[in-house]
Design a protein around this motif. Sequence first.
Motif, PDB file in Angstrom:
ATOM      1  N   LEU A  47       0.838  -1.194   0.000  1.00 33.85           N
ATOM      2  CA  LEU A  47       0.000   0.000   0.000  1.00 33.85           C
ATOM      3  C   LEU A  47       0.876   1.248   0.000  1.00 33.85           C
ATOM      4  CD1 LEU A  47      -2.864   1.223   0.262  1.00 33.85           C
ATOM      5  CD2 LEU A  47      -2.576   1.046   2.744  1.00 33.85           C
ATOM      6  N   VAL A  48       0.522   2.208  -0.860  1.00 40.73           N
ATOM      7  CA  VAL A  48       1.264   3.461  -0.947  1.00 40.73           C
ATOM      8  C   VAL A  48       0.481   4.606  -0.313  1.00 40.73           C
ATOM      9  CG1 VAL A  48       2.239   5.187  -2.511  1.00 40.73           C
ATOM     10  CG2 VAL A  48       2.473   2.747  -3.033  1.00 40.73           C
ATOM     11  N   ALA A  49      -0.798   4.744  -0.690  1.00 40.51           N
ATOM     12  CA  ALA A  49      -1.578   5.884  -0.215  1.00 40.51           C
ATOM     13  C   ALA A  49      -3.055   5.538  -0.247  1.00 40.51           C
ATOM     14  CB  ALA A  49      -1.304   7.114  -1.074  1.00 40.51           C
ATOM     15  N   THR A  50      -3.795   6.203   0.649  1.00 39.31           N
ATOM     16  CA  THR A  50      -5.234   5.983   0.790  1.00 39.31           C
ATOM     17  C   THR A  50      -5.939   7.312   0.912  1.00 39.31           C
ATOM     18  OG1 THR A  50      -4.834   3.894   1.956  1.00 39.31           O
ATOM     19  CG2 THR A  50      -7.000   4.885   2.214  1.00 39.31           C
ATOM     20  N   ILE A  51      -7.136   7.410   0.315  1.00 36.49           N
ATOM     21  CA  ILE A  51      -7.981   8.592   0.506  1.00 36.49           C
ATOM     22  C   ILE A  51      -9.416   8.127   0.700  1.00 36.49           C
ATOM     23  CG2 ILE A  51      -8.251   8.977  -1.993  1.00 36.49           C
ATOM     24  CD1 ILE A  51      -8.299  12.032  -1.285  1.00 36.49           C
ATOM     25  N   THR A  52     -10.048   8.633   1.754  1.00 31.42           N
ATOM     26  CA  THR A  52     -11.416   8.241   2.057  1.00 31.42           C
ATOM     27  C   THR A  52     -12.408   9.137   1.327  1.00 31.42           C
ATOM     28  OG1 THR A  52     -11.667   9.717   3.949  1.00 31.42           O
ATOM     29  CG2 THR A  52     -10.638   7.566   4.360  1.00 31.42           C
ATOM     30  N   ILE A  53     -13.681   8.786   1.438  1.00 29.42           N
ATOM     31  CA  ILE A  53     -14.722   9.578   0.794  1.00 29.42           C
ATOM     32  C   ILE A  53     -14.790  10.983   1.402  1.00 29.42           C
ATOM     33  CG2 ILE A  53     -16.582   8.829   2.332  1.00 29.42           C
ATOM     34  CD1 ILE A  53     -18.387   8.716  -0.183  1.00 29.42           C
ATOM     35  N   GLY A  54     -14.337  11.117   2.620  1.00 28.58           N
ATOM     36  CA  GLY A  54     -14.317  12.417   3.269  1.00 28.58           C
ATOM     37  C   GLY A  54     -13.067  13.223   2.977  1.00 28.58           C
ATOM     38  N   GLY A  55     -12.123  12.616   2.254  1.00 27.73           N
ATOM     39  CA  GLY A  55     -10.908  13.339   1.890  1.00 27.73           C
ATOM     40  C   GLY A  55      -9.725  13.112   2.814  1.00 27.73           C
ATOM     41  N   SER A  56      -9.875  12.268   3.815  1.00 24.36           N
ATOM     42  CA  SER A  56      -8.747  11.975   4.697  1.00 24.36           C
ATOM     43  C   SER A  56      -7.733  11.111   3.954  1.00 24.36           C
ATOM     44  CB  SER A  56      -9.224  11.231   5.949  1.00 24.36           C
ATOM     45  OG  SER A  56     -10.086  12.044   6.708  1.00 24.36           O
ATOM     46  N   THR A  57      -6.462  11.432   4.147  1.00 22.19           N
ATOM     47  CA  THR A  57      -5.406  10.726   3.426  1.00 22.19           C
ATOM     48  C   THR A  57      -4.436  10.059   4.394  1.00 22.19           C
ATOM     49  OG1 THR A  57      -4.059  12.738   3.316  1.00 22.19           O
ATOM     50  CG2 THR A  57      -5.521  12.288   1.463  1.00 22.19           C
ATOM     51  N   ASN A  58      -3.780   9.037   3.879  1.00 22.67           N
ATOM     52  CA  ASN A  58      -2.762   8.340   4.653  1.00 22.67           C
ATOM     53  C   ASN A  58      -1.717   7.815   3.668  1.00 22.67           C
ATOM     54  OD1 ASN A  58      -1.543   7.443   6.953  1.00 22.67           O
ATOM     55  ND2 ASN A  58      -2.730   5.554   7.091  1.00 22.67           N
ATOM     56  N   TYR A  59      -0.451   7.845   4.116  1.00 17.02           N
ATOM     57  CA  TYR A  59       0.648   7.468   3.231  1.00 17.02           C
ATOM     58  C   TYR A  59       1.596   6.516   3.944  1.00 17.02           C
ATOM     59  CZ  TYR A  59      -0.833  11.633   0.695  1.00 17.02           C
ATOM     60  OH  TYR A  59      -1.569  12.576   0.001  1.00 17.02           O
ATOM     61  N   THR A  60       2.228   5.644   3.148  1.00 15.94           N
ATOM     62  CA  THR A  60       3.323   4.881   3.713  1.00 15.94           C
ATOM     63  C   THR A  60       4.462   5.849   4.006  1.00 15.94           C
ATOM     64  OG1 THR A  60       4.896   3.087   3.321  1.00 15.94           O
ATOM     65  CG2 THR A  60       4.251   4.371   1.423  1.00 15.94           C
ATOM     66  N   VAL A  61       5.236   5.542   5.023  1.00 17.48           N
ATOM     67  CA  VAL A  61       6.256   6.468   5.482  1.00 17.48           C
ATOM     68  C   VAL A  61       7.290   6.736   4.377  1.00 17.48           C
ATOM     69  CG1 VAL A  61       7.682   4.627   6.472  1.00 17.48           C
ATOM     70  CG2 VAL A  61       7.867   6.955   7.357  1.00 17.48           C
ATOM     71  N   PHE A  62       7.461   5.819   3.451  1.00 11.68           N
ATOM     72  CA  PHE A  62       8.509   5.955   2.445  1.00 11.68           C
ATOM     73  C   PHE A  62       8.176   6.980   1.374  1.00 11.68           C
ATOM     74  CE2 PHE A  62      10.859   2.708   4.337  1.00 11.68           C
ATOM     75  CZ  PHE A  62      10.018   1.664   4.672  1.00 11.68           C
ATOM     76  N   VAL A  63       6.901   7.390   1.266  1.00 13.84           N
ATOM     77  CA  VAL A  63       6.533   8.354   0.236  1.00 13.84           C
ATOM     78  C   VAL A  63       5.972   9.645   0.823  1.00 13.84           C
ATOM     79  CG1 VAL A  63       6.060   6.474  -1.356  1.00 13.84           C
ATOM     80  CG2 VAL A  63       4.165   7.533  -0.107  1.00 13.84           C
ATOM     81  N   LYS A  64       5.802   9.673   2.114  1.00 19.54           N
ATOM     82  CA  LYS A  64       5.197  10.844   2.754  1.00 19.54           C
ATOM     83  C   LYS A  64       6.029  12.083   2.457  1.00 19.54           C
ATOM     84  CE  LYS A  64       2.526  11.493   6.941  1.00 19.54           C
ATOM     85  NZ  LYS A  64       2.225  10.959   8.279  1.00 19.54           N
ATOM     86  N   GLY A  65       5.347  13.127   2.023  1.00 13.84           N
ATOM     87  CA  GLY A  65       6.031  14.370   1.690  1.00 13.84           C
ATOM     88  C   GLY A  65       6.407  14.474   0.225  1.00 13.84           C
ATOM     89  N   ARG A  66       6.413  13.349  -0.483  1.00 13.88           N
ATOM     90  CA  ARG A  66       6.768  13.369  -1.909  1.00 13.88           C
ATOM     91  C   ARG A  66       5.589  13.009  -2.797  1.00 13.88           C
ATOM     92  NH1 ARG A  66      10.085   9.850  -3.877  1.00 13.88           N
ATOM     93  NH2 ARG A  66       9.884   8.301  -2.209  1.00 13.88           N
ATOM     94  N   PHE A  67       4.676  12.174  -2.302  1.00 12.77           N
ATOM     95  CA  PHE A  67       3.517  11.745  -3.079  1.00 12.77           C
ATOM     96  C   PHE A  67       2.263  12.388  -2.485  1.00 12.77           C
ATOM     97  CE2 PHE A  67       5.167   7.324  -4.651  1.00 12.77           C
ATOM     98  CZ  PHE A  67       6.310   7.937  -5.140  1.00 12.77           C
ATOM     99  N   THR A  68       1.300  12.683  -3.348  1.00 15.43           N
ATOM    100  CA  THR A  68       0.020  13.237  -2.912  1.00 15.43           C
ATOM    101  C   THR A  68      -1.114  12.499  -3.613  1.00 15.43           C
ATOM    102  OG1 THR A  68       1.011  15.424  -2.604  1.00 15.43           O
ATOM    103  CG2 THR A  68      -1.402  15.300  -2.710  1.00 15.43           C
ATOM    104  N   ILE A  69      -2.025  11.963  -2.818  1.00 17.07           N
ATOM    105  CA  ILE A  69      -3.201  11.308  -3.371  1.00 17.07           C
ATOM    106  C   ILE A  69      -4.367  12.286  -3.334  1.00 17.07           C
ATOM    107  CG2 ILE A  69      -3.902  10.290  -1.160  1.00 17.07           C
ATOM    108  CD1 ILE A  69      -4.877   7.839  -2.736  1.00 17.07           C
ATOM    109  N   SER A  70      -5.193  12.259  -4.365  1.00 18.58           N
ATOM    110  CA  SER A  70      -6.380  13.111  -4.420  1.00 18.58           C
ATOM    111  C   SER A  70      -7.464  12.379  -5.205  1.00 18.58           C
ATOM    112  CB  SER A  70      -6.049  14.459  -5.067  1.00 18.58           C
ATOM    113  OG  SER A  70      -5.581  14.275  -6.398  1.00 18.58           O
ATOM    114  N   ARG A  71      -8.660  12.950  -5.171  1.00 20.94           N
ATOM    115  CA  ARG A  71      -9.767  12.335  -5.890  1.00 20.94           C
ATOM    116  C   ARG A  71     -10.715  13.399  -6.410  1.00 20.94           C
ATOM    117  NH1 ARG A  71     -12.711   8.501  -1.727  1.00 20.94           N
ATOM    118  NH2 ARG A  71     -14.482   8.606  -3.158  1.00 20.94           N
ATOM    119  N   ASP A  72     -11.410  13.054  -7.469  1.00 22.06           N
ATOM    120  CA  ASP A  72     -12.451  13.903  -8.045  1.00 22.06           C
ATOM    121  C   ASP A  72     -13.679  13.006  -8.170  1.00 22.06           C
ATOM    122  OD1 ASP A  72     -14.227  15.265  -9.708  1.00 22.06           O
ATOM    123  OD2 ASP A  72     -12.619  16.247 -10.810  1.00 22.06           O
ATOM    124  N   ASP A  73     -14.607  13.160  -7.253  1.00 16.47           N
ATOM    125  CA  ASP A  73     -15.752  12.253  -7.226  1.00 16.47           C
ATOM    126  C   ASP A  73     -16.713  12.498  -8.384  1.00 16.47           C
ATOM    127  OD1 ASP A  73     -15.612  12.287  -3.657  1.00 16.47           O
ATOM    128  OD2 ASP A  73     -15.081  10.650  -5.005  1.00 16.47           O
TER     129      ASP A  73
END
Length: 120
Positions: A47-73
Motif C-alpha cells: 500500500l502506498v496511499a489511501t484517501i477516504t470519501i471524506g478526503g482523509s489521506t494516509n501514506y506509507t512512510v517511504f513516500v510521505k512528503g513526496r507523493f500526494t493522493i487526491s480524488r475527483d468524485d
Amino acid sequence: QVQLVESGGGLVQPGGSLRLSCAASGTILAINVMRWYRQAPGKQRELVATITIGGSTNYTVFVKGRFTISRDDRKRKAYLQKNNLKTKNTAVYYCNVDLVRIGGSWGGYWGQGTQVTVSS
C-alpha cells in the motif's frame, strides 16, 4: 460491471515527477475508499496511499512528503502525484477502490496497473 483504468505511468529520470490517474466506470453508486498500491520486481504488492470519501489521506512512510493522493468524485477519478522520484520507486502501480454498486452491493476492485520506471 465495474472497471478501473490506470494511466500516467512511464519512464522518468530520478528527481522527476509523474501524475497517475485511475478512472472508475460502470454501475457505481458511490466510491468509498480509493487506494494506490505498488509492486516492485520480485516484491509483494504494498500500500502506498489511501484517501477516504471524506478526503482523509494516509501514506506509507517511504513516500510521505513526496507523493500526494487526491480524488475527483464527479469524474470518479483518483490521482497520485509523485514528486522527487527515486529509482527505488520503480514499480507497477495499481489502483484499488471500495465502492457501492447500483443495487446496493459492496465490492473491492483493482485496475490492471501502470508501469513506472525511474531511471537515468
